[in-house]
Design a protein around this motif. Sequence first.
Motif, PDB file in Angstrom:
ATOM      1  N   LEU A 274      44.131  43.758  34.136  1.00 40.14           N
ATOM      2  CA  LEU A 274      45.558  43.774  33.824  1.00 40.14           C
ATOM      3  C   LEU A 274      46.374  44.150  35.036  1.00 40.14           C
ATOM      4  O   LEU A 274      47.415  43.565  35.312  1.00 40.14           O
ATOM      5  CB  LEU A 274      45.818  44.780  32.698  1.00 40.14           C
ATOM      6  CG  LEU A 274      45.657  44.220  31.289  1.00 40.14           C
ATOM      7  CD1 LEU A 274      45.852  45.330  30.280  1.00 40.14           C
ATOM      8  CD2 LEU A 274      46.647  43.096  31.042  1.00 40.14           C
ATOM      9  N   ASN A 275      45.862  45.119  35.747  1.00 42.63           N
ATOM     10  CA  ASN A 275      46.555  45.575  36.936  1.00 42.63           C
ATOM     11  C   ASN A 275      46.690  44.444  37.955  1.00 42.63           C
ATOM     12  O   ASN A 275      47.746  44.233  38.545  1.00 42.63           O
ATOM     13  CB  ASN A 275      45.768  46.749  37.542  1.00 42.63           C
ATOM     14  CG  ASN A 275      46.680  47.648  38.346  1.00 42.63           C
ATOM     15  OD1 ASN A 275      47.875  47.696  38.060  1.00 42.63           O
ATOM     16  ND2 ASN A 275      46.123  48.321  39.320  1.00 42.63           N
TER      17      ASN A 275
ATOM     18  N   MET B 123      49.272  41.934  36.829  1.00 39.30           N
ATOM     19  CA  MET B 123      50.617  42.431  37.009  1.00 39.30           C
ATOM     20  C   MET B 123      51.077  42.241  38.449  1.00 39.30           C
ATOM     21  O   MET B 123      52.159  41.715  38.699  1.00 39.30           O
ATOM     22  CB  MET B 123      50.673  43.902  36.624  1.00 39.30           C
ATOM     23  CG  MET B 123      52.082  44.394  36.479  1.00 39.30           C
ATOM     24  SD  MET B 123      52.145  46.168  36.617  1.00 39.30           S
ATOM     25  CE  MET B 123      52.133  46.359  38.370  1.00 39.30           C
TER      26      MET B 123
ATOM     27  N   LEU C 288      46.725  33.741  29.175  1.00 40.75           N
ATOM     28  CA  LEU C 288      45.881  34.870  28.781  1.00 40.75           C
ATOM     29  C   LEU C 288      44.577  34.407  28.157  1.00 40.75           C
ATOM     30  O   LEU C 288      43.676  35.193  27.938  1.00 40.75           O
ATOM     31  CB  LEU C 288      46.627  35.756  27.777  1.00 40.75           C
ATOM     32  CG  LEU C 288      47.780  36.548  28.383  1.00 40.75           C
ATOM     33  CD1 LEU C 288      48.599  37.209  27.285  1.00 40.75           C
ATOM     34  CD2 LEU C 288      47.270  37.576  29.362  1.00 40.75           C
TER      35      LEU C 288
ATOM     36  N   TRP D 203      51.597  38.528  39.272  1.00 41.67           N
ATOM     37  CA  TRP D 203      52.904  38.045  38.807  1.00 41.67           C
ATOM     38  C   TRP D 203      54.036  38.603  39.646  1.00 41.67           C
ATOM     39  O   TRP D 203      55.005  37.908  39.935  1.00 41.67           O
ATOM     40  CB  TRP D 203      53.111  38.425  37.330  1.00 41.67           C
ATOM     41  CG  TRP D 203      52.434  37.469  36.405  1.00 41.67           C
ATOM     42  CD1 TRP D 203      51.277  37.695  35.723  1.00 41.67           C
ATOM     43  CD2 TRP D 203      52.842  36.145  36.086  1.00 41.67           C
ATOM     44  NE1 TRP D 203      50.938  36.588  34.987  1.00 41.67           N
ATOM     45  CE2 TRP D 203      51.881  35.614  35.196  1.00 41.67           C
ATOM     46  CE3 TRP D 203      53.927  35.355  36.470  1.00 41.67           C
ATOM     47  CZ2 TRP D 203      51.971  34.331  34.677  1.00 41.67           C
ATOM     48  CZ3 TRP D 203      54.016  34.074  35.950  1.00 41.67           C
ATOM     49  CH2 TRP D 203      53.045  33.580  35.069  1.00 41.67           C
TER      50      TRP D 203
END
Lengths: 305, 428
Positions: free
Chosen positions: A16-17, A20, A2, A23
């Motif tokens: 962030l999307n 996500m 991060l 990952w």
Amino acid sequence: MLHSSKAARKPNKKNLNEWMWGWFFIAPTMIGLLILNIIPIFQTLYLSLFQSGDFGRGDIFVGFDNYIRMFNDPQVWHAVRNTLVYTLLVIPISIAISLVIAVLLNEKIRGRTIYRTIFFLPMVAAPAAVTMVWRWMYNNQFGFFNYLLRSVGLESVDWINSPNVALISIAIIGIWSIIGYNVVLMLAGLQEIPKDYYEASMIDGASSIYQLFKITIPLLSPTLFFITVTTIIQSMQVFDFIYMMVDVTSPAYNSTVSLVYLFYNNSFRYSNRGYGSAIVMLLLVIIMIITVFQMKAQKKWVNYK
Amino acid sequence: MNKTFLKFGVVIFVSLFFIVACGNENDEGGEETGEYAVNGEVTLDFAIWDSNQEPGLRQIADAFEEENDGIRINITVNGWADYWTMLEAGATGESLPDVFWMHSNEIHRYASNDMLMVLNDQVDASDQIDMANYPEGLVEIYTLDDHYYTIPKDYDTIGLWYNKTMFDEAGVDYPDESWTWDDLYDAAVALTKDDGEQYGILTPLHSQEGYYNFVYQNGGTIITDDKVSGYDDPNTIEALEFYINFVREGLSPQIFGDAERATVLENGLAAMGFFGSWNLAGFSENEYMAEHFDVAVLPASNDGGRASIFNGLGNAIAYNTDHPEEAWRWVEYLGSEEGQRMQAELGIAISAYEGTADAWVDSNDLFDIEVFIDMVEYGQIRPYSNTTGVWEDRAYEELNGAFTGDKTVEEAANDAARVMNESLERED
């Protein structure tokens, strides 16, 4: 993760999307890697500090005893030497042969799909089954190769049990079985090379040998690098060919036993998992050192466009 | 932001759950097919290592299933080396087969770690099993601290197999009980052809079906009573010199692989070879062997010393079997006079039960197999300790140099003694 330079600023919703989903998509690989590779590596390391009790019970902590015994065990050093010699035999020869085959198969020749299939076949066949056939061909009394040698009046060769020959016999199987894999990767690499270079060099009067060394190989170098790294690792872990060819009783055992075979014998045949784990940790270290050197050396010869 | 992380967490959780769920499904599937095949019926897994014996044992299992409603026997065969790898993994992972063969090489390790069911209570309660009905030496191998760990299955000795056709051609008399080492040597010379097409004898790098017999005939030993190597014993070295000399003089081919040994006889490459009684089924099926070969007792040493390596198997039950009663019924049946007689009549192996061996002799009219029973009188129990498999391999590694001529026999024997003692020191 991060704290990358970008993330130092407050991440917005879009970032962030993306993370996500990123990952999410690598999660299956990550989890697989963690459960099947990374955790077992640490378990092996842990196990190598113990003297194994029977049937996984009553292991005794012995510290570095297994490692001390390993460094004093001439058989381990035989195995290191055999593994390295095997790799040195297989890698250059298999890459040279595959390069020639790949360049030829890249030309428009009749029936090249058939040739491609033929060269890839050894890769599909099960190594154990393939080795059984080779073993028959190598057989001292009734084998195909000795039959050929005898029919032209030469002395027969003890392909399997002679300490000087056996590792070469095994390397021949290794080379034969790996060529198909290399050729397929190289063909993909060759398709990437623009035809313009060849046309331009032809106008300047370059021969095809000159083209091979000055255009094909440099532009294929990322593929060659990938092949070298993966096949070295694969060859360092050679087991099945040797396991199927050479028994512990064979006089060629000490001059063919590889680190993985020695690990297998100690862990499963003699049920000494602790010692076997120490041997496999040595292999891990050797492979890591070789790979680090390759990563460093690649800057000298690999061309990324 | 929290919400996003929550979502992220859910995704991870779901994927983990999916993986775990997949795993569970597999487990359940395995159990369904393995344990209870048909409503309430019990299936016993029976593991063996000799595929030659499987057809015969299947017949015994069929007879057993007929008498015992609701019990099925599922026989699985793995080759010798894979068998022990499988069993070791099974013992470690608590998934041993219900019933399996046990060997003198491994009995101590399995018994002392409580991997086998102690059978004393069952034997006492049984009206079919009495340990007095089996050869004493065989019962002794599988008894530790007065606990019975197996019910004896069979025993075996080693014989001299010879090619009658080659003997006739060379004008050599067939081997018989009057033979000594000198006769064996003279015959090997007479039967060897100069062109390399035919060897007089086969002396491979093999312990039980090879030099162990000669060592004990010569008064030597492989392992002493106090667990020290006997390879450096002068009598042992003398026997090894005699045995390996056949290879050095070109009277025997150099053979190291276990599986290749039989093919040398089966392809008519050698006129004589040493093989155990358990090869009977395999040799009878081979047309060449059936037509040309017969078997005789092993020759005596020149001083008249006789020996043939004697060994035998037992049927053992896993300590944690789900079906102890059914497993015992099967083992009891295999060890009972009925089961043992059937095993003998089918020619599977020399049954251990007293008085059933004759049935084994009558089961085969191709070879004179009575010699295997005759040799029991001077049978020598196969040398063993807690880690036989380890030191046998280590000794092989040192001895093979003597067969190729890289070392003298004495050097090789001393090296073998050294590595064997190193290995024995690590025992326990």
